[in-house]
Design an enzyme around this catalytic site. Sequence first.
Site, mmCIF file in Angstrom:
data_model
loop_
_atom_site.group_PDB
_atom_site.id
_atom_site.type_symbol
_atom_site.label_atom_id
_atom_site.label_comp_id
_atom_site.label_asym_id
_atom_site.label_seq_id
_atom_site.Cartn_x
_atom_site.Cartn_y
_atom_site.Cartn_z
ATOM 1 N N TYR A 181 84.177 29.571 26.229
ATOM 2 C CA TYR A 181 83.629 30.822 25.667
ATOM 3 C C TYR A 181 82.113 30.950 25.864
ATOM 4 C CZ TYR A 181 82.118 34.267 22.216
ATOM 5 O OH TYR A 181 81.511 35.328 21.595
ATOM 6 N N LYS A 185 79.892 33.874 28.255
ATOM 7 C CA LYS A 185 78.834 34.812 27.856
ATOM 8 C C LYS A 185 77.597 34.617 28.742
ATOM 9 C CE LYS A 185 81.039 37.005 24.586
ATOM 10 N NZ LYS A 185 81.407 38.412 24.714
HETATM 11 P P1 NAP Z 1 87.607 40.031 17.179
HETATM 12 O O1 NAP Z 1 87.645 40.568 15.790
HETATM 13 O O2 NAP Z 1 88.531 38.953 17.582
HETATM 14 O O3 NAP Z 1 87.714 41.277 18.168
HETATM 15 C C1 NAP Z 1 87.914 41.103 19.549
HETATM 16 C C2 NAP Z 1 88.506 42.377 20.077
HETATM 17 O O4 NAP Z 1 88.720 42.218 21.494
HETATM 18 C C3 NAP Z 1 89.875 42.704 19.462
HETATM 19 O O5 NAP Z 1 89.990 44.097 19.272
HETATM 20 C C4 NAP Z 1 90.840 42.231 20.523
HETATM 21 O O6 NAP Z 1 92.091 42.900 20.522
HETATM 22 C C5 NAP Z 1 90.043 42.636 21.763
HETATM 23 N N1 NAP Z 1 90.586 42.034 22.994
HETATM 24 C C6 NAP Z 1 90.819 40.742 23.272
HETATM 25 N N2 NAP Z 1 91.358 40.634 24.494
HETATM 26 C C7 NAP Z 1 91.470 41.890 24.998
HETATM 27 C C8 NAP Z 1 91.952 42.447 26.196
HETATM 28 N N3 NAP Z 1 92.474 41.672 27.178
HETATM 29 N N4 NAP Z 1 91.878 43.775 26.378
HETATM 30 C C9 NAP Z 1 91.375 44.576 25.411
HETATM 31 N N5 NAP Z 1 90.941 44.126 24.226
HETATM 32 C C10 NAP Z 1 90.988 42.789 24.033
HETATM 33 O O7 NAP Z 1 86.136 39.440 17.501
HETATM 34 P P2 NAP Z 1 84.676 40.028 17.304
HETATM 35 O O8 NAP Z 1 83.876 38.937 16.706
HETATM 36 O O9 NAP Z 1 84.700 41.359 16.689
HETATM 37 O O10 NAP Z 1 84.199 40.135 18.829
HETATM 38 C C11 NAP Z 1 83.628 41.305 19.370
HETATM 39 C C12 NAP Z 1 82.559 40.906 20.386
HETATM 40 O O11 NAP Z 1 81.463 40.259 19.714
HETATM 41 C C13 NAP Z 1 83.039 39.923 21.440
HETATM 42 O O12 NAP Z 1 82.487 40.279 22.699
HETATM 43 C C14 NAP Z 1 82.459 38.614 20.976
HETATM 44 O O13 NAP Z 1 82.297 37.693 22.023
HETATM 45 C C15 NAP Z 1 81.132 39.078 20.425
HETATM 46 N N6 NAP Z 1 80.468 38.150 19.526
HETATM 47 C C16 NAP Z 1 81.003 37.867 18.316
HETATM 48 C C17 NAP Z 1 80.309 37.009 17.474
HETATM 49 C C18 NAP Z 1 80.831 36.645 16.117
HETATM 50 O O14 NAP Z 1 80.188 35.841 15.423
HETATM 51 N N7 NAP Z 1 81.963 37.208 15.681
HETATM 52 C C19 NAP Z 1 79.084 36.434 17.853
HETATM 53 C C20 NAP Z 1 78.575 36.748 19.094
HETATM 54 C C21 NAP Z 1 79.274 37.609 19.923
HETATM 55 P P3 NAP Z 1 93.341 42.366 19.625
HETATM 56 O O15 NAP Z 1 93.096 42.880 18.233
HETATM 57 O O16 NAP Z 1 94.509 42.979 20.304
HETATM 58 O O17 NAP Z 1 93.321 40.872 19.690
#
Ligand code: NAP
Length: 257
Positions: A181, A185
């Site tokens: 992961y 990024k």
């Molecule tokens: P999350 O709640 O797991 O959301 C991820 C989203 O991506 C979900 O809607 C998921 O759909 C969707 N997804 C996964 N695979 C996909 C695919 N093949 N096609 C279309 N949609 C897909 O996680 P989040 O934390 O909100 O993540 C959002 C972004 O923030 C990501 O880019 C992550 O890397 C980034 N980020 C998060 C954090 C953190 O601390 N949470 C920190 C830094 C960066 P499903 O619901 O169907 O699984």
Amino acid sequence: MADQSEQANEGRLIALVTGANQGIGLEIAKALSANGYLVLVGSRNFGNGEAAAQRIGENAYPVQLDVTDPTSISEAAERVGDEFGRLDLLVNNAAIAHTGKPDQTLEEVTRSGLASVASLDEMRAVWETNVFGVLAVTQAMLPYLRKSGAGRIVNVSSGVGSLTLNADPSFPYRRFFSAVYPASKTALNAITLALALELEGENIKVNAASPGFTATALNNFQGTDSIEVGSRNPIRVALELDGPTGTFTGPDGPLPW
Ligand code: NAP
């Protein structure tokens, strides 16, 4: 549906957010809608996207979009073209952290992602979503971003992908750097900068924005920020009409690549 969209479209900026059915993507979509955007709520499961769009309100429309599925991507692009003819903002938010059991702790995910032992199949699957999926969606949407005249792309990245930070022994999240992961990024950042440089002459801005460490399904809800707080930086960048291009920022300001 097309007629309603055309009416609602009058004078509105049009945005597509991938993975907008939950977590940070849903929060970004809500903020865009609250700021007058017409928001296409991308979701790989259409029913989840429909439910999210209903929660957001009348400016939100679900679109089935699996960023790893070329047919799904081209159908979504066709819909943008047919119904709106342009796209003003693309937020590449969808990502996965691993392909194992959903309730794994961050520590377990980090251990299995270490470069010496990482499963190449898992690494390919994660990069397929987080890196190649972003580029595939971006390439498909570019004709419509070009029609905007002032298109913007926000790639939701992470401070854990910064090579400069991870090379610094005092960086507190350094122990989480792995080949799966975090390195996805890093690759996303490289693609962000490549797109920013290439598209500068066409007035299309491309930026990478990191949320805070946010409690979502991605990290088994181990993040320390609430969704509202953690999503602020990507929302700020997504709403910035006159901002710069080629930046990488986090909640506390600019991040080193
Ligand atoms: P999350 O709640 O797991 O959301 C991820 C989203 O991506 C979900 O809607 C998921 O759909 C969707 N997804 C996964 N695979 C996909 C695919 N093949 N096609 C279309 N949609 C897909 O996680 P989040 O934390 O909100 O993540 C959002 C972004 O923030 C990501 O880019 C992550 O890397 C980034 N980020 C998060 C954090 C953190 O601390 N949470 C920190 C830094 C960066 P499903 O619901 O169907 O699984």
